[in-house]
Design a protein around this motif. Structure first.
Motif, PDB file in Angstrom:
ATOM      1  N   THR A  27       7.003 -47.625 -26.037  1.00 56.74           N
ATOM      2  CA  THR A  27       7.880 -48.317 -27.176  1.00 56.74           C
ATOM      3  C   THR A  27       7.298 -49.607 -27.880  1.00 56.74           C
ATOM      4  O   THR A  27       8.130 -50.566 -27.711  1.00 56.74           O
ATOM      5  N   PHE A  28       6.229 -49.608 -28.213  1.00 59.71           N
ATOM      6  CA  PHE A  28       5.708 -51.151 -28.585  1.00 59.71           C
ATOM      7  C   PHE A  28       4.435 -50.871 -29.747  1.00 59.71           C
ATOM      8  O   PHE A  28       4.215 -49.838 -29.908  1.00 59.71           O
ATOM      9  N   SER A  29       4.391 -51.751 -30.528  1.00 62.28           N
ATOM     10  CA  SER A  29       3.277 -52.109 -31.514  1.00 62.28           C
ATOM     11  C   SER A  29       2.416 -53.017 -31.451  1.00 62.28           C
ATOM     12  O   SER A  29       3.043 -54.016 -30.937  1.00 62.28           O
ATOM     13  N   ILE A  30       1.264 -53.055 -31.716  1.00 62.49           N
ATOM     14  CA  ILE A  30       0.272 -54.213 -31.442  1.00 62.49           C
ATOM     15  C   ILE A  30      -0.077 -54.713 -32.902  1.00 62.49           C
ATOM     16  O   ILE A  30      -0.195 -53.970 -33.872  1.00 62.49           O
ATOM     17  N   PHE A  31       0.259 -56.077 -32.861  1.00 60.07           N
ATOM     18  CA  PHE A  31      -0.095 -56.673 -33.975  1.00 60.07           C
ATOM     19  C   PHE A  31      -1.577 -57.314 -34.040  1.00 60.07           C
ATOM     20  O   PHE A  31      -2.514 -56.533 -33.834  1.00 60.07           O
ATOM     21  N   ALA A  32      -1.880 -58.517 -34.199  1.00 65.02           N
ATOM     22  CA  ALA A  32      -3.221 -59.112 -34.012  1.00 65.02           C
ATOM     23  C   ALA A  32      -3.729 -58.982 -32.615  1.00 65.02           C
ATOM     24  O   ALA A  32      -2.988 -58.917 -31.754  1.00 65.02           O
ATOM     25  N   MET A  33      -5.033 -58.756 -32.611  1.00 66.98           N
ATOM     26  CA  MET A  33      -5.604 -58.715 -31.295  1.00 66.98           C
ATOM     27  C   MET A  33      -6.745 -59.573 -31.369  1.00 66.98           C
ATOM     28  O   MET A  33      -7.542 -59.877 -32.444  1.00 66.98           O
ATOM     29  N   GLY A  34      -7.509 -59.865 -30.247  1.00 68.03           N
ATOM     30  CA  GLY A  34      -8.658 -60.803 -30.382  1.00 68.03           C
ATOM     31  C   GLY A  34      -9.356 -60.599 -28.845  1.00 68.03           C
ATOM     32  O   GLY A  34      -8.816 -60.208 -27.825  1.00 68.03           O
ATOM     33  N   TRP A  35     -10.760 -61.038 -28.994  1.00 64.40           N
ATOM     34  CA  TRP A  35     -11.556 -61.126 -27.817  1.00 64.40           C
ATOM     35  C   TRP A  35     -11.636 -62.759 -27.601  1.00 64.40           C
ATOM     36  O   TRP A  35     -12.223 -63.334 -28.426  1.00 64.40           O
ATOM     37  N   TYR A  36     -11.281 -63.105 -26.292  1.00 61.65           N
ATOM     38  CA  TYR A  36     -11.910 -64.535 -25.797  1.00 61.65           C
ATOM     39  C   TYR A  36     -12.785 -64.457 -24.833  1.00 61.65           C
ATOM     40  O   TYR A  36     -13.095 -63.272 -24.238  1.00 61.65           O
ATOM     41  N   ARG A  37     -13.423 -65.630 -24.622  1.00 64.54           N
ATOM     42  CA  ARG A  37     -14.277 -65.711 -23.214  1.00 64.54           C
ATOM     43  C   ARG A  37     -14.335 -66.962 -22.579  1.00 64.54           C
ATOM     44  O   ARG A  37     -14.063 -68.017 -23.265  1.00 64.54           O
ATOM     45  N   GLN A  38     -14.547 -67.172 -21.500  1.00 63.65           N
ATOM     46  CA  GLN A  38     -14.632 -68.305 -20.755  1.00 63.65           C
ATOM     47  C   GLN A  38     -15.807 -68.081 -19.596  1.00 63.65           C
ATOM     48  O   GLN A  38     -15.852 -67.245 -18.850  1.00 63.65           O
ATOM     49  N   ALA A  39     -16.621 -69.061 -19.979  1.00 68.19           N
ATOM     50  CA  ALA A  39     -17.810 -69.266 -19.141  1.00 68.19           C
ATOM     51  C   ALA A  39     -17.251 -70.307 -18.133  1.00 68.19           C
ATOM     52  O   ALA A  39     -16.650 -71.032 -18.082  1.00 68.19           O
ATOM     53  N   PRO A  40     -18.302 -70.156 -17.172  1.00 67.90           N
ATOM     54  CA  PRO A  40     -17.932 -71.322 -15.689  1.00 67.90           C
ATOM     55  C   PRO A  40     -18.081 -72.805 -16.504  1.00 67.90           C
ATOM     56  O   PRO A  40     -18.823 -73.045 -17.047  1.00 67.90           O
ATOM     57  N   GLY A  41     -16.992 -73.317 -15.965  1.00 65.92           N
ATOM     58  CA  GLY A  41     -16.767 -74.808 -16.287  1.00 65.92           C
ATOM     59  C   GLY A  41     -16.382 -75.130 -17.981  1.00 65.92           C
ATOM     60  O   GLY A  41     -16.393 -76.184 -18.325  1.00 65.92           O
ATOM     61  N   LYS A  42     -16.128 -74.139 -18.524  1.00 68.83           N
ATOM     62  CA  LYS A  42     -15.853 -74.119 -20.089  1.00 68.83           C
ATOM     63  C   LYS A  42     -14.329 -73.704 -20.177  1.00 68.83           C
ATOM     64  O   LYS A  42     -13.973 -72.881 -19.664  1.00 68.83           O
ATOM     65  N   ARG A  44     -11.483 -71.672 -22.365  1.00 71.96           N
ATOM     66  CA  ARG A  44     -11.676 -70.154 -23.028  1.00 71.96           C
ATOM     67  C   ARG A  44     -11.739 -70.361 -24.507  1.00 71.96           C
ATOM     68  O   ARG A  44     -11.017 -71.401 -25.141  1.00 71.96           O
ATOM     69  N   GLU A  45     -12.409 -69.454 -25.209  1.00 71.87           N
ATOM     70  CA  GLU A  45     -12.719 -69.739 -26.629  1.00 71.87           C
ATOM     71  C   GLU A  45     -12.667 -68.345 -27.322  1.00 71.87           C
ATOM     72  O   GLU A  45     -12.733 -67.299 -26.867  1.00 71.87           O
ATOM     73  N   LEU A  46     -12.011 -68.460 -28.554  1.00 74.48           N
ATOM     74  CA  LEU A  46     -12.121 -67.154 -29.187  1.00 74.48           C
ATOM     75  C   LEU A  46     -13.342 -66.774 -29.774  1.00 74.48           C
ATOM     76  O   LEU A  46     -14.329 -67.376 -30.194  1.00 74.48           O
ATOM     77  N   VAL A  47     -13.631 -65.319 -29.595  1.00 77.72           N
ATOM     78  CA  VAL A  47     -14.921 -64.798 -29.863  1.00 77.72           C
ATOM     79  C   VAL A  47     -14.632 -63.992 -31.193  1.00 77.72           C
ATOM     80  O   VAL A  47     -15.602 -64.142 -32.195  1.00 77.72           O
ATOM     81  N   ALA A  48     -13.671 -63.241 -31.267  1.00 78.68           N
ATOM     82  CA  ALA A  48     -13.402 -62.706 -32.488  1.00 78.68           C
ATOM     83  C   ALA A  48     -11.770 -61.968 -32.500  1.00 78.68           C
ATOM     84  O   ALA A  48     -11.276 -61.843 -31.555  1.00 78.68           O
ATOM     85  N   GLY A  49     -11.321 -61.829 -33.721  1.00 77.07           N
ATOM     86  CA  GLY A  49      -9.911 -61.626 -34.020  1.00 77.07           C
ATOM     87  C   GLY A  49     -10.050 -60.421 -34.977  1.00 77.07           C
ATOM     88  O   GLY A  49     -10.726 -60.181 -35.942  1.00 77.07           O
ATOM     89  N   ILE A  50      -8.876 -59.725 -34.928  1.00 79.94           N
ATOM     90  CA  ILE A  50      -8.846 -58.718 -35.963  1.00 79.94           C
ATOM     91  C   ILE A  50      -7.067 -58.292 -36.093  1.00 79.94           C
ATOM     92  O   ILE A  50      -6.166 -58.550 -35.345  1.00 79.94           O
ATOM     93  N   THR A  51      -6.923 -58.217 -37.488  1.00 80.22           N
ATOM     94  CA  THR A  51      -5.590 -58.132 -37.834  1.00 80.22           C
ATOM     95  C   THR A  51      -5.008 -56.484 -37.623  1.00 80.22           C
ATOM     96  O   THR A  51      -5.882 -55.773 -36.884  1.00 80.22           O
ATOM     97  N   GLU A  52      -3.634 -56.353 -37.583  1.00 79.67           N
ATOM     98  CA  GLU A  52      -3.150 -55.214 -37.315  1.00 79.67           C
ATOM     99  C   GLU A  52      -3.494 -53.923 -37.646  1.00 79.67           C
ATOM    100  O   GLU A  52      -3.810 -53.013 -36.950  1.00 79.67           O
ATOM    101  N   GLY A  53      -3.910 -54.202 -39.117  1.00 75.20           N
ATOM    102  CA  GLY A  53      -4.640 -52.836 -39.533  1.00 75.20           C
ATOM    103  C   GLY A  53      -6.042 -52.637 -39.690  1.00 75.20           C
ATOM    104  O   GLY A  53      -6.616 -51.696 -39.947  1.00 75.20           O
ATOM    105  N   GLY A  54      -6.578 -53.741 -39.134  1.00 74.93           N
ATOM    106  CA  GLY A  54      -7.878 -53.834 -38.993  1.00 74.93           C
ATOM    107  C   GLY A  54      -8.774 -54.298 -40.249  1.00 74.93           C
ATOM    108  O   GLY A  54     -10.133 -54.302 -40.215  1.00 74.93           O
ATOM    109  N   GLY A  55      -8.042 -54.743 -41.182  1.00 81.14           N
ATOM    110  CA  GLY A  55      -8.604 -55.158 -42.516  1.00 81.14           C
ATOM    111  C   GLY A  55      -9.322 -56.347 -42.632  1.00 81.14           C
ATOM    112  O   GLY A  55     -10.041 -56.749 -43.503  1.00 81.14           O
ATOM    113  N   ARG A  56      -9.008 -57.336 -41.901  1.00 74.94           N
ATOM    114  CA  ARG A  56      -9.459 -58.506 -41.638  1.00 74.94           C
ATOM    115  C   ARG A  56      -9.941 -58.904 -40.279  1.00 74.94           C
ATOM    116  O   ARG A  56      -9.185 -58.658 -39.259  1.00 74.94           O
TER     117      ARG A  56
END
Length: 121
Positions: A27-42, A44-56
Motif C-alpha cells: 500500500t504505497f506509491s513511489i515518487f521521486a527516486m535517486g542514486w547517491y554515492r559515498q566514497a571513503p572520506g567523502k 554522500r553525493e547525488l549521482v542521478a535522480g528521476i521523477t515519478e513518471g520517469g519523464g525527467r
C-alpha cells in the motif's frame, strides 16, 4: 517499505555495471527516486535522480553522458546503467526514494543499504 540494491561489484576502468533498486512493501506509491554515492572520506553525493513518471532526470556533471537512470514502476524498481566507468566512481551506491502510504498525507524518505562499486584502474 524496504529498498534493496543489487548489481554492484568489481569492474575494470572502462567497463560497465547496472545497479538495481527494488522497493517492497504494501500500500504505497513511489515518487521521486535517486542514486547517491559515498566514497571513503567523502560526503554522500547525488549521482542521478528521476521523477515519478520517469519523464525527467538529472545527473551529476561527473557522470553525464555515461550513466543512465531509469525506472519500471510496474516492478517498483529503479536502475542505474553505468558505462565507461572511471576509478573515481568507486564508492558505495545508495538508492533513495520518496514514498507515500495510501491514506497517509505524509511523504517519507527511504534509503537502501548500499551496494559497493569498485573500479580498478
Amino acid at each position: 517499505v524496504q529498498l534493496v540494491e543489487s548489481g554492484g561489484g568489481l569492474v575494470q576502468a572502462g567497463g560497465s555495471l547496472r545497479l538495481s533498486c527494488a522497493a517492497s512493501g504494501s500500500t504505497f506509491s513511489i515518487f521521486a527516486m535517486g542514486w547517491y554515492r559515498q566514497a571513503p572520506g567523502k560526503q554522500r553525493e547525488l549521482v542521478a535522480g528521476i521523477t515519478e513518471g520517469g519523464g525527467r532526470t538529472n545527473y551529476a556533471d561527473s557522470v553525464k553522458g555515461r550513466f543512465t537512470i531509469s525506472r519500471d514502476n510496474a516492478k517498483n524498481t529503479m536502475y542505474l546503467q553505468m558505462n565507461s566507468l572511471k576509478s573515481e566512481a568507486t564508492a558505495v551506491y545508495y538508492c533513495n526514494a520518496k514514498i507515500d502510504y495510501w491514506g497517509d498525507p505524509g511523504l517519507y524518505e527511504y534509503w537502501g543499504q548500499g551496494t559497493q562499486v569498485t573500479v580498478s584502474s
